[in-house]
Design an enzyme around this catalytic site. Structure first.
Site, PDB file in Angstrom:
ATOM      1  N   TYR A   1     -12.893  -3.243  11.430  1.00 12.29           N
ATOM      2  CA  TYR A   1     -11.558  -2.645  11.305  1.00 12.29           C
ATOM      3  C   TYR A   1     -10.797  -2.736  12.631  1.00 12.29           C
ATOM      4  O   TYR A   1      -9.629  -3.138  12.656  1.00 12.29           O
ATOM      5  CB  TYR A   1     -11.724  -1.192  10.859  1.00 12.29           C
ATOM      6  CG  TYR A   1     -10.453  -0.401  10.664  1.00 12.29           C
ATOM      7  CD1 TYR A   1      -9.534  -0.757   9.689  1.00 12.29           C
ATOM      8  CD2 TYR A   1     -10.200   0.736  11.437  1.00 12.29           C
ATOM      9  CE1 TYR A   1      -8.381  -0.001   9.491  1.00 12.29           C
ATOM     10  CE2 TYR A   1      -9.061   1.497  11.241  1.00 12.29           C
ATOM     11  CZ  TYR A   1      -8.136   1.124  10.272  1.00 12.29           C
ATOM     12  OH  TYR A   1      -7.006   1.878  10.084  1.00 12.29           O
TER      13      TYR A   1
ATOM     14  N   GLY B   1       0.828  -1.210   0.000  1.00 13.55           N
ATOM     15  CA  GLY B   1       0.000   0.000   0.000  1.00 13.55           C
ATOM     16  C   GLY B   1       0.857   1.252   0.000  1.00 13.55           C
ATOM     17  O   GLY B   1       0.568   2.227   0.695  1.00 13.55           O
TER      18      GLY B   1
ATOM     19  N   ASN C   1       1.742  -2.157   5.384  1.00 15.40           N
ATOM     20  CA  ASN C   1       0.978  -0.911   5.571  1.00 15.40           C
ATOM     21  C   ASN C   1      -0.409  -0.960   4.930  1.00 15.40           C
ATOM     22  O   ASN C   1      -1.321  -0.265   5.379  1.00 15.40           O
ATOM     23  CB  ASN C   1       1.804   0.239   4.982  1.00 15.40           C
ATOM     24  CG  ASN C   1       0.965   1.481   4.778  1.00 15.40           C
ATOM     25  OD1 ASN C   1       0.691   2.227   5.718  1.00 15.40           O
ATOM     26  ND2 ASN C   1       0.520   1.711   3.541  1.00 15.40           N
TER      27      ASN C   1
ATOM     28  N   ALA D   1     -11.307  -4.779  15.081  1.00 15.57           N
ATOM     29  CA  ALA D   1     -11.012  -6.190  15.379  1.00 15.57           C
ATOM     30  C   ALA D   1      -9.801  -6.644  14.565  1.00 15.57           C
ATOM     31  O   ALA D   1      -8.899  -7.314  15.081  1.00 15.57           O
ATOM     32  CB  ALA D   1     -12.222  -7.059  15.059  1.00 15.57           C
ATOM     33  N   ALA D   2      -9.765  -6.272  13.298  1.00 16.06           N
ATOM     34  CA  ALA D   2      -8.634  -6.654  12.442  1.00 16.06           C
ATOM     35  C   ALA D   2      -7.337  -6.042  12.956  1.00 16.06           C
ATOM     36  O   ALA D   2      -6.299  -6.717  13.033  1.00 16.06           O
ATOM     37  CB  ALA D   2      -8.893  -6.210  11.002  1.00 16.06           C
ATOM     38  N   LYS D   3      -7.386  -4.771  13.322  1.00 12.29           N
ATOM     39  CA  LYS D   3      -6.149  -4.107  13.766  1.00 12.29           C
ATOM     40  C   LYS D   3      -5.687  -4.631  15.121  1.00 12.29           C
ATOM     41  O   LYS D   3      -4.480  -4.697  15.382  1.00 12.29           O
ATOM     42  CB  LYS D   3      -6.365  -2.591  13.803  1.00 12.29           C
ATOM     43  CG  LYS D   3      -6.489  -1.956  12.409  1.00 12.29           C
ATOM     44  CD  LYS D   3      -5.237  -2.125  11.553  1.00 12.29           C
ATOM     45  CE  LYS D   3      -5.239  -1.236  10.316  1.00 12.29           C
ATOM     46  NZ  LYS D   3      -4.037  -1.441   9.492  1.00 12.29           N
TER      47      LYS D   3
HETATM   48  P1  NAP Z   1      -4.785   5.518   2.234  1.00 18.32           P
HETATM   49  O1  NAP Z   1      -4.257   6.864   1.963  1.00 18.32           O
HETATM   50  O2  NAP Z   1      -6.212   5.212   1.937  1.00 18.32           O
HETATM   51  O3  NAP Z   1      -3.842   4.469   1.486  1.00 18.32           O
HETATM   52  C1  NAP Z   1      -4.093   3.093   1.569  1.00 18.32           C
HETATM   53  C2  NAP Z   1      -3.095   2.369   0.710  1.00 18.32           C
HETATM   54  O4  NAP Z   1      -3.307   0.956   0.888  1.00 18.32           O
HETATM   55  C3  NAP Z   1      -3.251   2.648  -0.768  1.00 18.32           C
HETATM   56  O5  NAP Z   1      -1.973   2.733  -1.358  1.00 18.32           O
HETATM   57  C4  NAP Z   1      -4.008   1.426  -1.289  1.00 18.32           C
HETATM   58  O6  NAP Z   1      -3.725   1.088  -2.636  1.00 18.32           O
HETATM   59  C5  NAP Z   1      -3.447   0.350  -0.377  1.00 18.32           C
HETATM   60  N1  NAP Z   1      -4.308  -0.813  -0.272  1.00 18.32           N
HETATM   61  C6  NAP Z   1      -5.571  -0.881   0.247  1.00 18.32           C
HETATM   62  N2  NAP Z   1      -6.028  -2.143   0.174  1.00 18.32           N
HETATM   63  C7  NAP Z   1      -5.038  -2.883  -0.399  1.00 18.32           C
HETATM   64  C8  NAP Z   1      -4.914  -4.231  -0.786  1.00 18.32           C
HETATM   65  N3  NAP Z   1      -5.912  -5.108  -0.561  1.00 18.32           N
HETATM   66  N4  NAP Z   1      -3.764  -4.638  -1.361  1.00 18.32           N
HETATM   67  C9  NAP Z   1      -2.748  -3.774  -1.597  1.00 18.32           C
HETATM   68  N5  NAP Z   1      -2.815  -2.472  -1.264  1.00 18.32           N
HETATM   69  C10 NAP Z   1      -3.953  -2.029  -0.690  1.00 18.32           C
HETATM   70  O7  NAP Z   1      -4.642   5.129   3.782  1.00 18.32           O
HETATM   71  P2  NAP Z   1      -3.542   5.508   4.884  1.00 18.32           P
HETATM   72  O8  NAP Z   1      -4.183   6.434   5.821  1.00 18.32           O
HETATM   73  O9  NAP Z   1      -2.268   5.853   4.262  1.00 18.32           O
HETATM   74  O10 NAP Z   1      -3.454   4.099   5.620  1.00 18.32           O
HETATM   75  C11 NAP Z   1      -2.280   3.322   5.619  1.00 18.32           C
HETATM   76  C12 NAP Z   1      -2.362   2.360   6.804  1.00 18.32           C
HETATM   77  O11 NAP Z   1      -2.452   3.119   8.004  1.00 18.32           O
HETATM   78  C13 NAP Z   1      -3.579   1.446   6.765  1.00 18.32           C
HETATM   79  O12 NAP Z   1      -3.231   0.160   7.242  1.00 18.32           O
HETATM   80  C14 NAP Z   1      -4.521   2.105   7.753  1.00 18.32           C
HETATM   81  O13 NAP Z   1      -5.428   1.195   8.309  1.00 18.32           O
HETATM   82  C15 NAP Z   1      -3.539   2.643   8.773  1.00 18.32           C
HETATM   83  N6  NAP Z   1      -4.051   3.727   9.599  1.00 18.32           N
HETATM   84  C16 NAP Z   1      -4.304   4.959   9.080  1.00 18.32           C
HETATM   85  C17 NAP Z   1      -4.790   5.971   9.919  1.00 18.32           C
HETATM   86  C18 NAP Z   1      -5.074   7.359   9.415  1.00 18.32           C
HETATM   87  O14 NAP Z   1      -5.532   8.190  10.230  1.00 18.32           O
HETATM   88  N7  NAP Z   1      -4.846   7.694   8.170  1.00 18.32           N
HETATM   89  C19 NAP Z   1      -5.007   5.696  11.260  1.00 18.32           C
HETATM   90  C20 NAP Z   1      -4.748   4.433  11.749  1.00 18.32           C
HETATM   91  C21 NAP Z   1      -4.244   3.449  10.921  1.00 18.32           C
HETATM   92  P3  NAP Z   1      -4.383   1.930  -3.884  1.00 18.32           P
HETATM   93  O15 NAP Z   1      -3.719   3.272  -3.839  1.00 18.32           O
HETATM   94  O16 NAP Z   1      -4.017   1.160  -5.088  1.00 18.32           O
HETATM   95  O17 NAP Z   1      -5.832   2.002  -3.588  1.00 18.32           O
END
Ligand code: NAP
Length: 251
Positions: A157, A12, A91, A159-161
């Site tokens: 979500y 990701g 990620n 639960a998964a995390k």
């Molecule tokens: P984001 O901007 O929505 O980016 C998510 C990324 O994950 C994208 O590059 C997406 O690919 C990729 N992705 C999603 N599903 C996938 C799959 N099945 N296989 C491969 N790639 C996949 O989200 P983010 O905020 O950066 O989140 C990154 C991580 O941080 C996640 O695990 C999220 O749960 C965690 N997180 C984020 C926050 C927050 O406040 N932002 C808080 C807690 C945890 P595409 O670009 O191709 O769609």
């Protein structure tokens, strides 16, 4: 921090925290494979941004929830990185469909667990033969919701995390004898598409008001924690979840 002559895979990595982590690892000297699911243009921008400052990066499409695609992702990663993977950043993820439990379909529940939890398991398992003893690093991006239960409609979500956080600790024990560290980074509220596209403005404002540091975080601030855990300086830290939440949750 130098990660010269190391290699990394960031799942990701096309957008958000993953993009910032890929760029920061590359700035520290790592050659980086940037995995993405559907936004190839964004992943290509991540790669070009890294190449612009002389770094080495490649984009590889794969759904981390799909075992066959993970096999292809790792075959490609092995080829691009010359057979050695020092750093795996799990990620890829996100909340998926947000619904109260009473209205949540089994399909949506399963997809959320598959992406956020199965994906971490599948990529970690595939990385094991490539990670070098004494130096390998795994960093799993979990979430504040692993402990808080998450926001509205966030049961699957959170639960998964929670699973990701404990999988992190289990793997830290299992890989300790190989001196491979396994840690987590738990973002609070970070300014990425995850919230821009998925969180109503009033809900975001209400959470932001509770953050002791008075603002939400940036992707770069979450990525800095990832890079720290990948560095030589963090060699005696394993099984730890580093919270990056501006003080939103401290217990
Ligand atoms: P984001 O901007 O929505 O980016 C998510 C990324 O994950 C994208 O590059 C997406 O690919 C990729 N992705 C999603 N599903 C996938 C799959 N099945 N296989 C491969 N790639 C996949 O989200 P983010 O905020 O950066 O989140 C990154 C991580 O941080 C996640 O695990 C999220 O749960 C965690 N997180 C984020 C926050 C927050 O406040 N932002 C808080 C807690 C945890 P595409 O670009 O191709 O769609």
């Amino acid at each position: 921090m130098s990660l010269k002559e190391t290699t990394a895979l960031v799942t990701g990595g096309g957008r958000g925290i993953g993009r910032a982590a890929a760029a920061a690892l590359a700035e520290a000297g790592a050659a980086v494979v940037v995995n993405y699911l559907s936004d190839g243009a964004a992943a290509q921008r991540t790669v070009e941004g890294i190449r612009d400052f002389g770094g080495r990066a490649w984009a590889v499409q794969a759904d981390v929830a799909d075992p066959a695609q993970v096999e292809v992702l790792f075959a490609e990663t092995r080829r691009l990185l010359g057979g050695r993977l020092d750093i795996l950043v799990n990620n890829a993820g996100g909340p998926g469909v947000r619904r109260p439990v009473a209205e949540l379909s089994l399909e949506d529940w399963r997809r959320c667990l598959e992406v956020n939890l199965d994906g971490v398991f599948l990529c970690t398992r595939a990385a094991l033969p490539l990670l070098p003893d004494g130096r390998g690093r795994v960093v799993n991006v979990t979430s504040i919701s692993a402990r808080s239960g998450g926001g509205p409609g966030g049961a699957a979500y959170s639960a998964a995390k929670a699973g990701v956080s404990n999988f992190t600790r289990a793997c830290a024990k299992e890989l300790g004898p190989r001196r491979i560290t396994v840690n987590g980074v738990a973002p609070g509220v970070i300014d990425t598409d995850l919230h821009r596209r998925g969180t109503p403005a009033e809900e975001l404002a209400a959470v932001t008001a509770q953050v002791p540091l008075g603002r939400i975080g940036s992707a770069g601030e979450a990525a800095a924690a990832v890079v720290f855990l990948c560095g030589e300086e963090a060699r005696y830290i394993t099984g730890e979840i580093l919270e990056v939440n501006g003080g939103l949750r401290m217990d």
